[in-house]
Design a protein around this motif. Sequence first.
Motif, PDB file in Angstrom:
ATOM      1  N   LEU A 118       0.821  -1.226  -0.065  1.00 50.03           N
ATOM      2  CA  LEU A 118      -0.170  -0.035   0.083  1.00 50.03           C
ATOM      3  C   LEU A 118       0.862   1.086  -0.115  1.00 50.03           C
ATOM      4  O   LEU A 118       1.821   1.317   0.559  1.00 50.03           O
ATOM      5  CB  LEU A 118      -0.982   0.224   1.214  1.00 50.03           C
ATOM      6  CG  LEU A 118      -2.079  -0.748   1.257  1.00 50.03           C
ATOM      7  CD1 LEU A 118      -2.764  -0.760   2.523  1.00 50.03           C
ATOM      8  CD2 LEU A 118      -3.285   0.014   0.329  1.00 50.03           C
ATOM      9  N   SER A 164      14.636  -0.526   9.070  1.00 50.68           N
ATOM     10  CA  SER A 164      13.891  -1.640   9.484  1.00 50.68           C
ATOM     11  C   SER A 164      12.427  -1.402   9.132  1.00 50.68           C
ATOM     12  O   SER A 164      11.945  -0.272   9.552  1.00 50.68           O
ATOM     13  CB  SER A 164      14.159  -2.143  10.846  1.00 50.68           C
ATOM     14  OG  SER A 164      13.633  -3.051  11.141  1.00 50.68           O
ATOM     15  N   LYS A 219      11.136  -3.957   2.850  1.00 49.99           N
ATOM     16  CA  LYS A 219      12.277  -4.478   2.008  1.00 49.99           C
ATOM     17  C   LYS A 219      11.849  -6.074   1.591  1.00 49.99           C
ATOM     18  O   LYS A 219      11.914  -6.305   0.356  1.00 49.99           O
ATOM     19  CB  LYS A 219      13.703  -4.531   2.529  1.00 49.99           C
ATOM     20  CG  LYS A 219      14.185  -2.999   2.795  1.00 49.99           C
ATOM     21  CD  LYS A 219      15.393  -3.084   3.569  1.00 49.99           C
ATOM     22  CE  LYS A 219      15.740  -3.549   4.935  1.00 49.99           C
ATOM     23  NZ  LYS A 219      15.155  -3.039   5.945  1.00 49.99           N
ATOM     24  N   ASP A 268      18.129 -11.099   3.618  1.00 48.90           N
ATOM     25  CA  ASP A 268      17.946  -9.657   4.309  1.00 48.90           C
ATOM     26  C   ASP A 268      19.058  -9.658   5.164  1.00 48.90           C
ATOM     27  O   ASP A 268      19.977 -10.501   5.544  1.00 48.90           O
ATOM     28  CB  ASP A 268      16.774 -10.039   5.167  1.00 48.90           C
ATOM     29  CG  ASP A 268      16.160  -8.677   5.483  1.00 48.90           C
ATOM     30  OD1 ASP A 268      16.694  -7.577   5.213  1.00 48.90           O
ATOM     31  OD2 ASP A 268      15.059  -8.698   6.234  1.00 48.90           O
TER      32      ASP A 268
HETATM   33  N1  LIG Z   1       3.743  -0.794   1.676  1.00 46.53           N
HETATM   34  C1  LIG Z   1       3.139  -1.652   2.474  1.00 46.53           C
HETATM   35  N2  LIG Z   1       1.861  -1.989   2.477  1.00 46.53           N
HETATM   36  C2  LIG Z   1       1.377  -2.889   3.399  1.00 46.53           C
HETATM   37  N3  LIG Z   1       2.069  -3.749   4.220  1.00 46.53           N
HETATM   38  C3  LIG Z   1       3.425  -3.183   4.322  1.00 46.53           C
HETATM   39  C4  LIG Z   1       3.999  -2.468   3.408  1.00 46.53           C
HETATM   40  N4  LIG Z   1       5.438  -2.322   3.607  1.00 46.53           N
HETATM   41  C5  LIG Z   1       5.691  -3.050   4.648  1.00 46.53           C
HETATM   42  N5  LIG Z   1       4.382  -3.859   5.142  1.00 46.53           N
HETATM   43  C6  LIG Z   1       4.211  -4.678   6.296  1.00 46.53           C
HETATM   44  O1  LIG Z   1       5.246  -4.287   7.195  1.00 46.53           O
HETATM   45  C7  LIG Z   1       5.812  -5.439   7.703  1.00 46.53           C
HETATM   46  C8  LIG Z   1       7.150  -4.987   7.774  1.00 46.53           C
HETATM   47  O2  LIG Z   1       7.613  -5.275   6.288  1.00 46.53           O
HETATM   48  P1  LIG Z   1       9.131  -5.917   5.801  1.00 46.53           P
HETATM   49  O3  LIG Z   1       9.247  -7.286   6.557  1.00 46.53           O
HETATM   50  O4  LIG Z   1       9.132  -6.412   4.526  1.00 46.53           O
HETATM   51  O5  LIG Z   1      10.001  -4.781   6.233  1.00 46.53           O
HETATM   52  P2  LIG Z   1      11.767  -4.914   6.083  1.00 46.53           P
HETATM   53  O6  LIG Z   1      12.196  -3.639   5.613  1.00 46.53           O
HETATM   54  O7  LIG Z   1      12.335  -6.144   5.515  1.00 46.53           O
HETATM   55  O8  LIG Z   1      12.180  -4.909   7.709  1.00 46.53           O
HETATM   56  P3  LIG Z   1      13.610  -5.632   8.268  1.00 46.53           P
HETATM   57  O9  LIG Z   1      14.519  -4.787   7.687  1.00 46.53           O
HETATM   58  O10 LIG Z   1      13.399  -5.372   9.582  1.00 46.53           O
HETATM   59  O11 LIG Z   1      13.629  -6.952   8.060  1.00 46.53           O
HETATM   60  C9  LIG Z   1       5.418  -6.710   7.244  1.00 46.53           C
HETATM   61  O12 LIG Z   1       4.221  -6.994   7.880  1.00 46.53           O
HETATM   62  C10 LIG Z   1       4.877  -6.142   5.738  1.00 46.53           C
HETATM   63  O13 LIG Z   1       3.835  -6.955   5.204  1.00 46.53           O
END
Ligand SMILES: Nc1ncnc2c1ncn2[C@@H]1O[C@H](COP(=O)(O)OP(=O)(O)OP(=O)(O)O)[C@@H](O)[C@H]1O
Length: 543
Positions: free
Chosen positions: A206, A235, A239, A304
Amino acid sequence: MTTTSRDPGDGAADLTLLHEAAKLLGQSATPELAITGTLRLMSQMLGLNRGRVLLPGPDDQAVLQIRYSYGLTPEEGKRGHYRADEGITGRVMRTGQLAVIQNIEEEPDYLFRAVDRTTLPEGVVAYIAVPIMDGSMPLGVLACHRLRMRPRPIQADLVILQILSTIIAQILRINSLIDERTRLLKDENQELKETLQKSQTNHGILGESPAIRDALRQVMRVADTSVSVLLTGESGTGKERFSHLLHLNGARRDQPFLAINCAAIPEQLLESELFGHERGAFTGATATKQGKIEMAHGGTLFLDEIGDLNLELQSKLLRVLESQVIQHVGGVKDIPVDVRIITATHQNLQEAVNQGRFRLDLFYRLNVFPIHLPPLREREGDTRLLARHFLLGANREYARYTRFGQGVMERLESYHWPGNIRQLENVVKRAVLVAQQGEIRIEDIETILHQESAVSGHPEANRAVPATARHSPSPSSAPAQGSGHPQPNGPSRPYQWVREDEAAMLQEALKRTGGNKTQAAAVLGMTPRQFRYRLDKLGLHDD
Ligand SMILES: Nc1ncnc2c1ncn2[C@@H]1O[C@H](COP(=O)(O)OP(=O)(O)OP(=O)(O)O)[C@@H](O)[C@H]1O
């Protein structure tokens, strides 16, 4: 229509009527039933006929219209509308004073607009109109005809009409509260539906801010290629989500997608996790096992926290990228693999290269197409969208119907979200669980954010940041965050769910070992790397 004359001072009849009207109020499903029922009682029990309730029109508030009536034809009802300067009804509404017209034929202000004189009974007809008050404000008018020549004193009727107008005011107030609430719920429902629709595009990602649209555009540009993508961002910025989106929009979409967090797995296990092992390769390796790279054959592997990979594993990964073969731990055979590798980091990899912690050749290999995911505080308007989306999800998950109370959305939008979308999701979920009577209040949010600040350890976590001060200097010049130390100008330390008592435990171990992290890690049965990872996540670095 029955018009029963009563003896003067027939208090028992008045009480019966009030009792019946009160029952109607309690039992009627709609204001229509309660009010027309009351007008019917007025007619049948007191001979106060052609009762009507006039209210400001839905389209033009300056015009009073007959909204409820008893004993009027639909045409008469339709004709009955009055501006504030028109007729007796308009005057009652304007002044908030009741009016008694003893003989309507002798009153120049009586308009005969709704009911024609010819349709009224012969003899002297009186007209009584009382205001329906909300405090000191007239909401509308209750009016009726009365045959003048009746034994019951008009004073008794006036008292009853004033009581009934109070009851009707109550019905209208309740109804307008219900209407308002229903309208809010409908609006909210509509917004939730739209949010859901939006989340269905882009596989649940989103966001409508320019920053996130830009990131999505970049993803689409390279999704269908095999180019190496390095996702950077704090974080919780999505990603992993984006890596999945890359996979789902590419030719490999029907093949496996696997993700592994290099920082979360103990170092000695990571190699076997990635490359697999042969039976007997190490104690506990009772059978040959495939690693994630091999399991992702044909598809995509998301690595990651790639910055946490040690130099030895970096060399091995480089070999995979260059020659598309792997060897199991303890094996000698080259196993061909066809895997798209997408990496992510919240660290500044360039800095890691400069410090000799990351191989330059691997960095070049991985960083062919960097995509930076902006922190939530830089995604104008997305917090609202995401908060609604998470509310919908939490309501479903916990079988609740909870909504945001007044000011909550603004508070969520002003917060600076060091843990980004993951943190927002957690806060909304917790708020749904603590909400009373279906409403998340601003106090609930404050309490949760306060607890969050204690957990994430961020000194400014509970401070509302003015919109103008929320943006960090330049996302493009600083594609990834550094060591994880709190930054004076903006929150950037990685956020993760960690327990408060875990911080205390780490600190206690450090105290006992005089600040020696390797020994402190051993005290807690962790590898130094795991220990450092936790310190990093909790922002407890002392250097
Ligand atoms: N644009 C978005 N719309 C809806 N949900 C999102 C969006 N971006 C992230 N999320 C949700 O937010 C949470 C964190 O996302 P994600 O694990 O991909 O982040 P990350 O950057 O990989 O975090 P980390 O670096 O800590 O591993 C997840 O539950 C993901 O589904």
